[in-house]
Design an enzyme around this catalytic site. Structure first.
Site, short mmCIF file in Angstrom:
data_model
loop_
_atom_site.label_atom_id
_atom_site.label_comp_id
_atom_site.label_asym_id
_atom_site.label_seq_id
_atom_site.Cartn_x
_atom_site.Cartn_y
_atom_site.Cartn_z
N GLU A 34 64.14 -67.38 43.78
CA GLU A 34 64.35 -68.28 42.62
C GLU A 34 64.86 -67.54 41.39
OE1 GLU A 34 61.20 -71.02 41.78
OE2 GLU A 34 61.22 -71.84 43.80
C1 LIG Z 1 61.80 -64.46 51.48
C2 LIG Z 1 62.97 -65.09 50.83
C3 LIG Z 1 63.09 -66.46 50.80
C4 LIG Z 1 64.22 -67.06 50.26
N1 LIG Z 1 64.39 -68.42 50.36
C5 LIG Z 1 65.60 -68.95 50.03
C6 LIG Z 1 65.89 -70.30 50.31
O1 LIG Z 1 65.05 -71.05 50.82
N2 LIG Z 1 67.12 -70.77 50.02
C7 LIG Z 1 68.07 -69.99 49.45
O2 LIG Z 1 69.17 -70.45 49.24
N3 LIG Z 1 67.81 -68.70 49.14
C8 LIG Z 1 66.62 -68.16 49.43
N4 LIG Z 1 66.36 -66.84 49.15
C9 LIG Z 1 67.37 -66.06 48.47
C10 LIG Z 1 66.96 -65.56 47.12
O3 LIG Z 1 67.07 -66.57 46.17
C11 LIG Z 1 67.88 -64.36 46.85
O4 LIG Z 1 67.34 -63.31 47.60
C12 LIG Z 1 67.98 -64.00 45.43
O5 LIG Z 1 68.77 -64.96 44.79
C13 LIG Z 1 68.58 -62.63 45.20
O6 LIG Z 1 69.72 -62.38 45.98
P1 LIG Z 1 69.82 -61.02 46.83
O7 LIG Z 1 68.57 -60.86 47.60
O8 LIG Z 1 71.07 -61.06 47.59
O9 LIG Z 1 69.85 -59.88 45.77
P2 LIG Z 1 71.11 -59.38 44.90
O10 LIG Z 1 71.82 -60.52 44.31
O11 LIG Z 1 71.88 -58.42 45.71
O12 LIG Z 1 70.38 -58.62 43.71
C14 LIG Z 1 69.83 -57.31 43.86
C15 LIG Z 1 69.25 -56.86 42.54
O13 LIG Z 1 70.27 -56.85 41.53
C16 LIG Z 1 69.82 -57.58 40.39
N5 LIG Z 1 70.98 -58.22 39.75
C17 LIG Z 1 71.97 -58.93 40.31
N6 LIG Z 1 72.83 -59.34 39.36
C18 LIG Z 1 72.36 -58.90 38.17
C19 LIG Z 1 72.78 -59.01 36.82
N7 LIG Z 1 73.86 -59.66 36.47
N8 LIG Z 1 72.03 -58.43 35.87
C20 LIG Z 1 70.92 -57.76 36.18
N9 LIG Z 1 70.47 -57.63 37.43
C21 LIG Z 1 71.18 -58.19 38.42
C22 LIG Z 1 68.85 -58.61 40.92
O14 LIG Z 1 67.95 -59.00 39.93
C23 LIG Z 1 68.16 -57.81 42.03
O15 LIG Z 1 67.14 -57.05 41.47
C24 LIG Z 1 65.22 -66.25 49.67
C25 LIG Z 1 65.07 -64.86 49.64
C26 LIG Z 1 63.97 -64.28 50.22
C27 LIG Z 1 63.87 -62.78 50.22
#
Ligand SMILES: Cc1cc2nc3c(=O)[nH]c(=O)nc-3n(C[C@H](O)[C@H](O)[C@H](O)COP(=O)(O)OP(=O)(O)OC[C@H]3O[C@@H](n4cnc5c(N)ncnc54)[C@H](O)[C@@H]3O)c2cc1C
Length: 821
Positions: A501
């Site tokens: 989220e």
């Molecule tokens: C267990 C689990 C359940 C989930 N359930 C759902 C679901 O039901 N439906 C769905 O659609 N998604 C779901 N997600 C996805 C979740 O919302 C994403 O994992 C999340 O949005 C982050 O994306 P990412 O993991 O690819 O991290 P990335 O986007 O790769 O981010 C990696 C790091 O970089 C930081 N970062 C990225 N951009 C910036 C910025 N501009 N400034 C500062 N920091 C930044 C982030 O804060 C994070 O710390 C789920 C994820 C998990 C792990």
């Protein structure tokens, strides 16, 4: 002196008028009167005349509208239009979504506390209470988290059935569609209690009630979609999931490469207009067991079948599980927290237009729909999950720290452990107040975009901090996994809430202040909107009104910051007297500081501020801590200002204030434009930083509260599952606390006698025999000590396993298969 008096009077009038935010006309009137008074009292007439000229030069051009607009506003509007940062569509949607509630007051530099205190205290209806005491209590007792996570890698079929039959998946669905129609507050209380038992359980229930098909249909669904899907979602005939994230689009969710092409295709035997979809999603909660997938994708209409616009933007659809081309069912394994989660793939999946959420009317509106709904779901699921976990960890850590003895003392008596206990207590208190306040905002009809980001970020961070401290206090007892361990899985799961989220780093550094500064600021959004008006007359008129409102506001915040800094917040408006009066006054000061530094940053950095994440993160911290402190004060008032909560409240409040000053000083020390930083430092910290971390005395009181039964401890634990039963080792240890405390004097007496008699080499039973024989203890006291020993062992014992029990069942099956082959 008679020369200086008129100038001094003018300065005081400016400060007085700015502090109280009187209008320019009032300033002119008071300023003029002050100068007349000076003249009558014998001040130098030359000096009075000079001061009057200066006053007229300031006031007249500003009071005469045509002069002001032509010579001041118009050039500033030209400059402003040039520096106005260009906003992407995504940013525009984020800024326009949601409402502004009390957080707007915190950005005002002069919060109206009566607004906060007049908000109704959140209450449960009789039906909601019965649900919490009935089905919620029952299902909590049914779940054995160790078996869930280690043996079944899922909730048992009985638990799944129980959740569906009792409509746990339909809490947000109105009764007319067969749901429970609960308030946001009741919904959050349910999730909080489930989270105190198992993160798998709370996630499984949380997701269908949060951002996903149910909520989207409620707000945007067509009548047919609502009539068909909502009753089926309410009773669990349909299990939903929502797919937004993909391998290349995580935090940057609007960059999803998944697409749909408007075309004709086969649907239930007919050739209809619809969308052919190709997508790859991952991390989707409930996907492996979902029967209906909510999907976000970009819609294209190359053959102009719907309109001339080819790229229609992000659109949402409902895809039934069994549709041709969709591949779903494999699982991810998120940190041993075994809620169903996995990838979804779609290759040329065709669905008719009637499967688009909201039908054709909402084509291209997907991002706005998601952002609007996110502010509601994000206010509830993760804040209440985190506060449930924190509350449970607080009471069991207190009980454990009293029961567990080392060096002849309860470990909670050592100051090092006491510090960790106090942090736990403070975080549990703050996070439950914060989670309650965002749920209450939703019940008041708000769409709390900024508070939901604050609550999501801070509740999950506080829960992680609590998990860390609780693990440290429990030592090996927290480390060794098994049915007796009530902490390990929560500790493992903490990063999940941090990530979902809106991952926390991004939420803190981009969203809280980024959205907050523009949404909550009383003038900035209005100025931006005015500067973009097409009609030049209206543009100048409205920009003029907002600009001068803004300048007065900024001036006032500078004066208020300086005055409250010089007086260390000893004066000023507060809605209460007694222990909390000073708290409100301190928050008045920091509110003015925030508004001042935010305004200066926006003015001097303009569009560059967006890329200064360290600065915006720190200012976001100030806003967040102001919001958290307000939520705690509100909670304290709502609960009738209980004296027994004062130490806890004071501890948590001091933490907030300390963090506010740390964030403000970090922002100023690193402010890129140094002369501005020096000036701001003078206004914000005229005597330097003063706030201190909570004292050891307060920490001692907060820690002691966790280690003995009391009203305050019960209030802190209110709403978590503490029923002592076979599945609930946390409930057992909490229940043992009273008996342990009752037995402590007997234990002390017995230990002393043993030491004097030098018979420690005997077994415990023999020592007791000796004790009764020698008259050190009575036979009733002997029974008490036996029970104490039993309870202590139950609390400190950890699990052990046969090697085969630790090997995953599938690996064992594979081994058996290899041997058979
Ligand atoms: C267990 C689990 C359940 C989930 N359930 C759902 C679901 O039901 N439906 C769905 O659609 N998604 C779901 N997600 C996805 C979740 O919302 C994403 O994992 C999340 O949005 C982050 O994306 P990412 O993991 O690819 O991290 P990335 O986007 O790769 O981010 C990696 C790091 O970089 C930081 N970062 C990225 N951009 C910036 C910025 N501009 N400034 C500062 N920091 C930044 C982030 O804060 C994070 O710390 C789920 C994820 C998990 C792990």
């Amino acid at each position: 002196m008679s020369i200086l008096a008129p100038w001094l009077a003018l300065l005081l009038v400016i400060a007085f008028v700015s502090y109280h935010r009187f209008s320019l006309a009032v300033f002119a009137a008071i300023g003029g009167s002050a100068l007349v008074a000076c003249a009558l009292l014998g001040a130098s007439s030359a000096s009075v005349i000079a001061a009057a000229v200066v006053l007229a030069l300031i006031v007249l051009p500003l009071l005469i509208t045509p002069i002001r607009q032509r010579f001041i506003t118009a050039p500033l509007l030209g400059f402003y239009s040039k520096i106005l940062p260009p906003l992407s569509d995504t940013e525009k949607v984020a800024l326009e979504a949601g409402t502004v509630g009390f957080e707007g007051e915190l950005f005002s530099g002069k919060p109206d506390w009566k607004t906060l205190l007049s908000q109704p205290k959140p209450e449960l209806t009789a039906e909601e209470k019965a649900f919490l005491d009935g089905p919620v209590e029952t299902v909590c007792g049914m779940v054995n988290d160790w078996e869930t996570t280690h043996v079944h890698a899922d909730l048992t079929p009985e638990v799944w059935d129980y959740l569906k039959v009792n409509k746990f998946f339909g809490m947000i669905i109105p009764k007319e569609y067969g749901g429970l129609g609960f308030s946001a507050y009741a919904h959050s209380r349910v999730i909080m209690k489930l989270a105190s038992v198992s993160a798998t359980l709370s996630s499984t229930v949380g997701v269908p009630n949060s951002l996903g098909p149910g909520e989207l249909l409620l707000h945007y669904g067509t009548k047919e979609q609502k009539d068909y899907y909502l009753p089926r979602l309410a009773d669990g005939r349909e299990v939903p999931c929502f797919g937004l994230t993909g391998p290349t689009a995580g935090s940057d969710a609007t960059s999803i490469p998944d697409f749909g092409i408007v075309c004709k295709g086969e649907w239930e035997g007919a050739n209809v207009l619809g969308v052919r979809l190709n997508f790859e999603k991952r991390y989707i909660t409930l996907a492996p067991v979902a029967s209906i997938v909510g999907l976000a994708f970009r819609l294209y209409d190359p053959d102009a079948l719907l309109s001339d616009q080819k790229d229609r933007g992000i659109t949402l659809a409902l895809i039934p599980r069994n549709v041709k081309g969709m591949s779903i069912g494999r699982r991810h394994f998120p940190l041993n927290c075994v809620f169903q989660n996995g990838p979804i793939y779609g290759k040329d999946v065709f669905v008719p237009l009637s499967q688009l959420i909201g039908g054709e009317d909402y084509v291209g509106q997907g991002w706005r729909m998601l952002v609007e709904c996110l502010s509601i779901g994000r206010s509830i699921t993760l804040p209440s999950t985190s506060s449930g976990a924190a509350k449970l960890a607080a009471v069991v850590s207190g009980a454990y720290a009293r029961i567990r003895k080392q060096f002849g003392l309860s470990i909670g008596r050592f100051e090092g452990v006491e510090e960790a206990l106090a942090r736990i207590a403070g975080n549990a208190y703050a996070s439950s107040a914060l989670s309650q306040s965002t749920a209450a905002a939703v019940d008041r009809g708000e769409k709390p975009a900024v508070p939901s980001a604050i609550a999501k970020y801070h509740c999950t961070e506080m829960a992680r901090e609590v998990a860390k401290d609780a693990m440290d206090i429990h030592g090996g007892k927290g480390v060794i996994l098994g049915p007796r361990n009530y902490l390990g899985r929560g500790w493992q799961a903490a990063p999940i809430s941090i990530t979902v989220e809106g991952a926390n780093i991004m939420t803190r550094s981009l969203m809280i202040f980024g959205q907050g500064a523009i949404r909550c600021h009383p003038w900035v959004l209005k100025e931006m909107q005015a500067a973009q008006l097409a009609d030049p007359v209206q543009r100048l008129k409205q920009f003029d009104a907002n600009l001068f409102g803004h300048i007065g506001f900024a001036f006032s915040n500078a004066v208020r910051s300086l005055f409250m800094g010089l007086t260390n917040s000893r004066f000023g408006a507060a809605p209460t007297s007694g222990v909390t009066q000073r708290c409100y006054r301190k928050l008045n000061r920091y509110s003015a500081n925030l508004a001042l530094v935010a305004d200066t940053s926006m003015l001097l950095l303009g569009g560059k501020l967006k890329f200064k994440e360290s600065l915006s993160g720190r200012l976001g911290d100030v806003l967040s801590q102001l919001y958290i402190a307000s939520a705690m004060l509100k909670r304290f008032e709502d609960e009738g200002r209980p004296a027994s909560d004062e130490a806890l409240m004071a501890y948590a409040f001091n933490e907030c204030v300390f963090k506010i000053e740390r964030a403000l000083s970090g922002a100023l020390r690193n402010f890129p434009i140094r002369p501005a930083a020096y000036l701001l430092w003078l206004l914000v910290f005229p005597f330097g930083r003063r706030a201190q971390e909570p004292s050891d005395r307060l920490a001692h009181r907060a820690a002691a509260m966790l280690m003995s039964p009391s009203d305050a401890r019960d209030r802190l634990a209110d709403g978590v599952f503490l029923t002592p039963c076979a599945n609930n080792p946390a409930g057992r240890i909490n229940a043992a606390l009273v008996k342990v405390i009752l037995a402590e004097p007997v234990e002390r007496k017995f230990q002393k006698a043993l030491k004097n008699a030098d018979i420690e080499a005997l077994s415990f039973a023999e020592q007791l025999d000796e004790g009764v024989r020698e008259g050190w203890i009575s036979s009733d006291e002997r029974k008490q000590l036996e029970e104490l020993r039993e309870l202590t062992w139950d609390a400190i014992t950890v699990d052990d396993f046969d090697h085969s029990e630790l090997i995953a069942a599938s690996a064992l099956k594979g081994k058996a298969f290899d041997q058979a082959a």
